[in-house]
Design a protein around this motif. Structure first.
Motif, PDB file in Angstrom:
ATOM      1  N   LYS A 162      39.639 -28.935  12.075  1.00 51.07           N
ATOM      2  CA  LYS A 162      40.150 -30.212  11.551  1.00 51.07           C
ATOM      3  C   LYS A 162      39.709 -31.380  12.432  1.00 51.07           C
ATOM      4  CE  LYS A 162      44.323 -29.002   9.032  1.00 51.07           C
ATOM      5  NZ  LYS A 162      45.783 -29.138   9.033  1.00 51.07           N
ATOM      6  N   SER A 163      39.949 -31.265  13.719  1.00 52.90           N
ATOM      7  CA  SER A 163      39.589 -32.352  14.640  1.00 52.90           C
ATOM      8  C   SER A 163      38.170 -32.203  15.178  1.00 52.90           C
ATOM      9  CB  SER A 163      40.566 -32.399  15.816  1.00 52.90           C
ATOM     10  OG  SER A 163      40.474 -31.214  16.592  1.00 52.90           O
ATOM     11  N   GLN A 164      37.528 -31.086  14.872  1.00 54.44           N
ATOM     12  CA  GLN A 164      36.192 -30.752  15.364  1.00 54.44           C
ATOM     13  C   GLN A 164      36.138 -30.819  16.897  1.00 54.44           C
ATOM     14  OE1 GLN A 164      33.461 -33.321  13.177  1.00 54.44           O
ATOM     15  NE2 GLN A 164      33.236 -31.714  11.656  1.00 54.44           N
ATOM     16  N   GLY A 169      48.465 -21.714  28.959  1.00 53.77           N
ATOM     17  CA  GLY A 169      49.054 -22.964  29.420  1.00 53.77           C
ATOM     18  C   GLY A 169      48.556 -24.129  28.578  1.00 53.77           C
ATOM     19  N   GLU A 170      48.619 -25.294  29.153  1.00 50.93           N
ATOM     20  CA  GLU A 170      48.196 -26.506  28.450  1.00 50.93           C
ATOM     21  C   GLU A 170      46.715 -26.421  28.076  1.00 50.93           C
ATOM     22  OE1 GLU A 170      48.003 -31.339  29.177  1.00 50.93           O
ATOM     23  OE2 GLU A 170      49.003 -30.062  30.649  1.00 50.93           O
ATOM     24  N   ALA A 171      46.404 -26.834  26.847  1.00 54.55           N
ATOM     25  CA  ALA A 171      45.016 -26.832  26.385  1.00 54.55           C
ATOM     26  C   ALA A 171      44.352 -28.144  26.779  1.00 54.55           C
ATOM     27  CB  ALA A 171      44.958 -26.646  24.871  1.00 54.55           C
ATOM     28  N   TYR A 172      43.115 -28.049  27.224  1.00 57.69           N
ATOM     29  CA  TYR A 172      42.338 -29.217  27.622  1.00 57.69           C
ATOM     30  C   TYR A 172      41.131 -29.341  26.708  1.00 57.69           C
ATOM     31  CZ  TYR A 172      45.132 -28.864  31.843  1.00 57.69           C
ATOM     32  OH  TYR A 172      46.179 -28.794  32.715  1.00 57.69           O
ATOM     33  N   ASP A 173      41.026 -30.477  26.045  1.00 59.95           N
ATOM     34  CA  ASP A 173      39.880 -30.731  25.184  1.00 59.95           C
ATOM     35  C   ASP A 173      38.670 -31.053  26.039  1.00 59.95           C
ATOM     36  OD1 ASP A 173      41.613 -30.477  23.034  1.00 59.95           O
ATOM     37  OD2 ASP A 173      42.001 -32.626  22.911  1.00 59.95           O
ATOM     38  N   PHE A 174      37.481 -30.573  25.609  1.00 60.68           N
ATOM     39  CA  PHE A 174      36.292 -30.896  26.391  1.00 60.68           C
ATOM     40  C   PHE A 174      35.097 -31.332  25.561  1.00 60.68           C
ATOM     41  CE2 PHE A 174      35.817 -26.351  25.701  1.00 60.68           C
ATOM     42  CZ  PHE A 174      34.465 -26.182  25.463  1.00 60.68           C
ATOM     43  N   LEU A 175      35.093 -31.107  24.235  1.00 58.61           N
ATOM     44  CA  LEU A 175      33.981 -31.569  23.410  1.00 58.61           C
ATOM     45  C   LEU A 175      34.479 -31.793  21.988  1.00 58.61           C
ATOM     46  CD1 LEU A 175      30.342 -30.676  23.432  1.00 58.61           C
ATOM     47  CD2 LEU A 175      31.492 -30.411  21.261  1.00 58.61           C
ATOM     48  N   GLN A 176      34.133 -32.969  21.421  1.00 62.34           N
ATOM     49  CA  GLN A 176      34.519 -33.279  20.051  1.00 62.34           C
ATOM     50  C   GLN A 176      33.326 -33.875  19.317  1.00 62.34           C
ATOM     51  OE1 GLN A 176      37.446 -36.409  19.497  1.00 62.34           O
ATOM     52  NE2 GLN A 176      38.161 -35.449  17.614  1.00 62.34           N
ATOM     53  N   TYR A 177      33.098 -33.395  18.114  1.00 61.47           N
ATOM     54  CA  TYR A 177      32.047 -33.956  17.277  1.00 61.47           C
ATOM     55  C   TYR A 177      32.567 -35.263  16.689  1.00 61.47           C
ATOM     56  CZ  TYR A 177      30.173 -29.257  17.629  1.00 61.47           C
ATOM     57  OH  TYR A 177      29.708 -28.068  18.109  1.00 61.47           O
ATOM     58  N   SER A 178      31.877 -36.382  16.924  1.00 63.23           N
ATOM     59  CA  SER A 178      32.292 -37.682  16.387  1.00 63.23           C
ATOM     60  C   SER A 178      31.716 -37.896  14.997  1.00 63.23           C
ATOM     61  CB  SER A 178      31.836 -38.820  17.300  1.00 63.23           C
ATOM     62  OG  SER A 178      32.390 -38.673  18.573  1.00 63.23           O
ATOM     63  N   ASP A 179      30.412 -37.768  14.900  1.00 64.66           N
ATOM     64  CA  ASP A 179      29.699 -37.879  13.630  1.00 64.66           C
ATOM     65  C   ASP A 179      28.395 -37.116  13.788  1.00 64.66           C
ATOM     66  OD1 ASP A 179      27.786 -39.633  14.922  1.00 64.66           O
ATOM     67  OD2 ASP A 179      29.083 -41.350  14.484  1.00 64.66           O
ATOM     68  N   ASP A 180      27.491 -37.284  12.844  1.00 64.63           N
ATOM     69  CA  ASP A 180      26.235 -36.524  12.919  1.00 64.63           C
ATOM     70  C   ASP A 180      25.363 -36.917  14.104  1.00 64.63           C
ATOM     71  OD1 ASP A 180      26.920 -35.095  10.697  1.00 64.63           O
ATOM     72  OD2 ASP A 180      25.728 -36.309   9.305  1.00 64.63           O
ATOM     73  N   ASP A 181      25.622 -38.093  14.692  1.00 61.35           N
ATOM     74  CA  ASP A 181      24.767 -38.604  15.756  1.00 61.35           C
ATOM     75  C   ASP A 181      25.438 -38.709  17.118  1.00 61.35           C
ATOM     76  OD1 ASP A 181      22.644 -38.965  13.921  1.00 61.35           O
ATOM     77  OD2 ASP A 181      23.499 -40.881  13.288  1.00 61.35           O
ATOM     78  N   HIS A 182      26.732 -38.351  17.221  1.00 57.45           N
ATOM     79  CA  HIS A 182      27.456 -38.527  18.482  1.00 57.45           C
ATOM     80  C   HIS A 182      28.480 -37.419  18.697  1.00 57.45           C
ATOM     81  CE1 HIS A 182      26.117 -42.604  17.425  1.00 57.45           C
ATOM     82  NE2 HIS A 182      26.028 -42.781  18.733  1.00 57.45           N
ATOM     83  N   VAL A 183      28.711 -37.102  19.965  1.00 56.05           N
ATOM     84  CA  VAL A 183      29.828 -36.253  20.367  1.00 56.05           C
ATOM     85  C   VAL A 183      30.539 -36.953  21.507  1.00 56.05           C
ATOM     86  CG1 VAL A 183      28.806 -34.047  19.700  1.00 56.05           C
ATOM     87  CG2 VAL A 183      28.486 -34.902  22.030  1.00 56.05           C
ATOM     88  N   LYS A 184      31.774 -36.571  21.701  1.00 52.14           N
ATOM     89  CA  LYS A 184      32.524 -37.018  22.871  1.00 52.14           C
ATOM     90  C   LYS A 184      32.679 -35.793  23.747  1.00 52.14           C
ATOM     91  CE  LYS A 184      35.052 -40.580  20.475  1.00 52.14           C
ATOM     92  NZ  LYS A 184      36.353 -41.096  20.066  1.00 52.14           N
ATOM     93  N   ILE A 185      32.276 -35.917  24.992  1.00 46.97           N
ATOM     94  CA  ILE A 185      32.358 -34.787  25.910  1.00 46.97           C
ATOM     95  C   ILE A 185      33.055 -35.263  27.177  1.00 46.97           C
ATOM     96  CG2 ILE A 185      30.079 -35.156  26.947  1.00 46.97           C
ATOM     97  CD1 ILE A 185      29.813 -32.030  26.900  1.00 46.97           C
ATOM     98  N   ILE A 186      33.824 -34.366  27.763  1.00 47.99           N
ATOM     99  CA  ILE A 186      34.586 -34.743  28.950  1.00 47.99           C
ATOM    100  C   ILE A 186      33.617 -35.087  30.076  1.00 47.99           C
ATOM    101  CG2 ILE A 186      34.865 -32.455  29.930  1.00 47.99           C
ATOM    102  CD1 ILE A 186      37.739 -34.857  29.588  1.00 47.99           C
ATOM    103  N   GLY A 187      33.841 -36.218  30.685  1.00 48.09           N
ATOM    104  CA  GLY A 187      32.971 -36.672  31.765  1.00 48.09           C
ATOM    105  C   GLY A 187      33.471 -36.204  33.112  1.00 48.09           C
ATOM    106  N   THR A 188      32.755 -36.575  34.129  1.00 49.72           N
ATOM    107  CA  THR A 188      33.099 -36.130  35.478  1.00 49.72           C
ATOM    108  C   THR A 188      34.379 -36.773  35.992  1.00 49.72           C
ATOM    109  OG1 THR A 188      31.641 -37.844  36.348  1.00 49.72           O
ATOM    110  CG2 THR A 188      30.726 -35.626  36.104  1.00 49.72           C
ATOM    111  N   ASN A 189      34.792 -37.909  35.388  1.00 46.81           N
ATOM    112  CA  ASN A 189      36.031 -38.558  35.810  1.00 46.81           C
ATOM    113  C   ASN A 189      37.226 -38.089  34.991  1.00 46.81           C
ATOM    114  OD1 ASN A 189      35.527 -39.739  33.370  1.00 46.81           O
ATOM    115  ND2 ASN A 189      35.525 -41.844  34.120  1.00 46.81           N
ATOM    116  N   GLY A 190      37.023 -37.134  34.086  1.00 41.64           N
ATOM    117  CA  GLY A 190      38.106 -36.596  33.280  1.00 41.64           C
ATOM    118  C   GLY A 190      38.324 -37.322  31.968  1.00 41.64           C
TER     119      GLY A 190
END
Length: 185
Positions: free
Chosen positions: A122-124, A133-154
């Motif tokens: 659903k959230s990709q 324990g607590e789940a940590y998100d690290f990669l999300q598909y934004s659209d066909d041309d972008h993703v959001k990925i966890i950076g070095t600063n969290g």
């Protein structure tokens, strides 16, 4: 006399090369990880995942497990140990069990910790948790041309799924990695 020994030696090498051509093994664990990565989404996400798996040393661990354990089992028993959805990786610290499930992967470590990698369609979003324990998100598909990925600063970083976007993200990770290693010295 030397010519006969040379001919005999070359003949034996050729015979061994033909007879033992399958000794190298199939590197099935490494190939399964690579095959999974090829089916992720698109070539730019594949590149991000490939680099992340290289950075985390997933590929190095799978190659060593294949080289030292799985290929040997395959050679001596004739069976491919990774035909099921569960994999066992033997290390100096003990055995790791990797199980594939409908949401992703679970890794049971010898110290009793359990790491879960889960994908929410659903959230990709890919996330991980330790010991339920607590789940940590690290990669999300934004659209066909972008993703959001966890950076070095969290915090999440938008990464364009292009060569320039991936190269920029890699450079940032490498800079941070080098800075962390320099601070340790």
């Amino acid at each position: 006399m030397k010519k006969k020994k040379l001919i005999l030696g070359v003949s034996m090498m050729l015979l061994c090369a033909v007879s033992f051509q399958s000794c190298i093994g199939s590197f099935s664990l490494t190939n399964k990880v690579l095959t999974w990565n090829r089916h992720v989404n698109n070539k730019f996400v594949n590149e991000l995942v490939f680099f992340a798996f290289w950075f985390l040393p997933v590929y190095e661990v799978t190659a060593i497990a294949d080289l030292l354990v799985i290929n040997s089992i395959e050679f001596w028993s004739g069976n491919v140990p990774l035909e099921s959805n569960n994999r066992i990786i033997e290390t100096e610290d003990g055995n790791y069990l990797i199980a594939v499930n409908e949401k992703g992967y679970t890794v049971d470590s010898p110290d009793g910790n359990v790491l879960h990698f889960s994908y929410d369609s659903k959230s990709q979003m890919w996330s991980f948790s330790v010991n339920d324990g607590e789940a940590y998100d690290f990669l999300q598909y934004s659209d066909d041309d972008h993703v959001k990925i966890i950076g070095t600063n969290g915090e999440f970083v938008d990464v364009e799924l292009s060569k320039d976007g991936i190269d920029s993200f890699k450079a940032n990770l490498q800079q941070t990695w080098m800075a962390l290693n320099n601070n340790k010295e």
